[in-house]
Write an enzyme that holds these catalytic residues in place. Structure first.
Site, PDB file in Angstrom:
ATOM      1  CB  CYS A   1      -7.156 -24.348  10.007  1.00  0.00           C
ATOM      2  SG  CYS A   1      -7.687 -24.196  11.736  1.00  0.00           S
TER       3      CYS A   1
ATOM      4  CG  HIS B   1      -9.911 -20.893  12.995  1.00  0.00           C
ATOM      5  ND1 HIS B   1     -10.434 -22.051  12.443  1.00  0.00           N
ATOM      6  CD2 HIS B   1     -10.951 -20.015  13.086  1.00  0.00           C
ATOM      7  CE1 HIS B   1     -11.724 -21.891  12.226  1.00  0.00           C
ATOM      8  NE2 HIS B   1     -12.074 -20.663  12.611  1.00  0.00           N
TER       9      HIS B   1
ATOM     10  CG  ASP C   1      -2.090   0.932   1.086  1.00  0.00           C
ATOM     11  OD1 ASP C   1      -2.156   1.640   0.072  1.00  0.00           O
ATOM     12  OD2 ASP C   1      -2.923   0.963   2.004  1.00  0.00           O
TER      13      ASP C   1
ATOM     14  CG  ASP D   1      -6.146  -5.038   2.151  1.00  0.00           C
ATOM     15  OD1 ASP D   1      -5.833  -4.568   3.268  1.00  0.00           O
ATOM     16  OD2 ASP D   1      -6.643  -4.339   1.241  1.00  0.00           O
TER      17      ASP D   1
ATOM     18  CB  CYS E   1      -9.907 -26.849  13.275  1.00  0.00           C
ATOM     19  SG  CYS E   1     -10.781 -25.296  13.575  1.00  0.00           S
TER      20      CYS E   1
ATOM     21  CB  CYS F   1     -12.161 -25.525  10.171  1.00  0.00           C
ATOM     22  SG  CYS F   1     -10.656 -24.588   9.813  1.00  0.00           S
TER      23      CYS F   1
END
Length: 373
Positions: free
Chosen positions: A310, A339, A90, A270, A313, A308
């Site tokens: 991930c 997560h 940015d 984002d 998890c 999930c």
């Protein structure tokens, strides 16, 4: 950079964007690594556990600390951070906006005081390109003039005039430097302004999209307006943007915001929300938000989200996450951030699969149905 449209479903798009460092399949969510680090996570987390292809870093913050020349001497953002994939940087315009009590915009640029030591600095359109050349990001954003909403017609008109003028200076300077062999593997995006006034958005989009940028962003939203106004503004603006270039909605947002704006033709997103909310105990799941601070999770042996896959998890229970948060253990920040980012990346990946399959409308309905159960 190459950009191809792989499929559409209504206005939703599945595209492929290739930079010097990675191939990015859209829709995509970019984790925010403001100072060259996604808070609580390292680059092994980003590559091995989350499989990210692009993250965002910030020009304002890296310029102040450790300094863009320091980063350049250490191999640019890729060498300095060891992240091998793509960076988008940015320009610092949003930071000037958010730190408006210590900054001031003029026709030539933005003067500001460092929030670190109070030292004075001045960003011009050319200077932020020089900084981003040093950072060697794959995609750089131009300096723009952002205003809070609601704003007067006069202030929005001034914002558009400044942003267009700075865009002309930016693209001329950027292409000149490329002709000298500087930044030849970098790409540059312009930022459409105009508040929620559709006539102003049309004006800004027409002026900027006539210039030779590699992609275009919608800026100046999620800064105080209602969600419906934001959605209406995006729906109006995306058809004004080139079909054959990336469309990036800056600083947005919730999972609902992602789904709604994918439906309106946005490719890139984002937001600090998944990591910031994680650190505050709010977890995003397929069935909605979860506040892990709640006492009801003390003996809950289930994962955060049974659907999930991930890292968190697959290994830890709600009870353990609840304990870590209550005990103020730093490990909580990492596990919760992993997560939340995994969920955001899972969401855009499945949106892409639905677009390619021609079932995005049903995907959108199922997304809301799960959250209402």
């Amino acid at each position: 950079m190459t950009f191809t449209i792989d499929a559409t479903c209504g206005d939703a798009r599945a595209c492929t964007l290739t930079t010097a460092h990675s191939t990015i399949q859209t829709p995509i969510f970019m984790p925010v690594g403001t100072v060259g680090s996604v808070k609580a996570l390292d680059m092994v987390d980003m590559t091995d556990l989350l499989d990210t292809q692009i993250i965002l870093a910030n020009t304002y913050h890296t310029y102040l600390r450790p300094g863009d020349e320091t980063i350049a001497a250490l191999g640019g953002l890729h060498g300095f951070t060891t992240y091998p994939k793509s960076f988008l940087t940015d320009s610092g315009g949003f930071q000037a906006f958010s730190l408006s009590d210590i900054s001031k915009a003029s026709e030539k640029g933005i003067e500001f005081k460092s929030h670190i030591d109070g030292s004075r600095h001045f960003f011009t359109p050319e200077k932020v390109i020089d900084i981003q050349n040093n950072l060697n990001s794959d995609i750089m954003m131009i300096l723009d003039d952002l205003v809070a909403l609601p704003a007067t017609q006069e202030r929005i008109a001034l914002s558009i005039a400044r942003t267009t003028q700075w865009a002309k200076q930016s693209i001329a300077y950027f292409r000149h430097k490329q002709s000298l062999g500087i930044g030849v593997n970098q790409n540059i995006f312009a930022i459409i302004q105009g508040g929620t006034d559709l006539n102003f958005r049309t004006q800004s989009a027409n002026e900027l999209c006539a210039l030779d940028f590699d992609g275009f962003a919608i800026g100046g939203l999620s800064v105080g307006e209602s969600n419906n106004l934001m959605y209406d503004t995006v729906e109006h603006t995306t058809p004004l943007m080139p079909r054959d270039k990336p469309r990036y909605l800056m600083g947005v947002g919730t999972p609902e915001d992602l789904v709604e704006n994918i439906a309106r033709g946005v490719d890139m997103f984002d937001c600090v929300m998944p990591t910031r909310n994680a650190r505050n105990g709010t977890l995003f799941t397929t069935f909605g938000r979860m506040n892990i601070r709640g006492a009801k999770f003390k003996l809950d042996n289930n994962p955060i989200d049974p659907a999930c896959t991930c890292y968190t998890c697959q290994r830890y229970s709600r009870a353990y996450l609840h304990h870590l948060f209550r005990a103020k253990e730093l490990t909580f920040f990492r596990l919760a951030s992993l997560h939340n980012l995994h969920y955001y990346l899972w969401l855009v990946k499945h949106a892409r699969e639905a677009i390619i399959a021609g079932t995005f409308t049903q995907f959108r309905k199922d997304f809301y149905a799960l959250r209402n159960t």
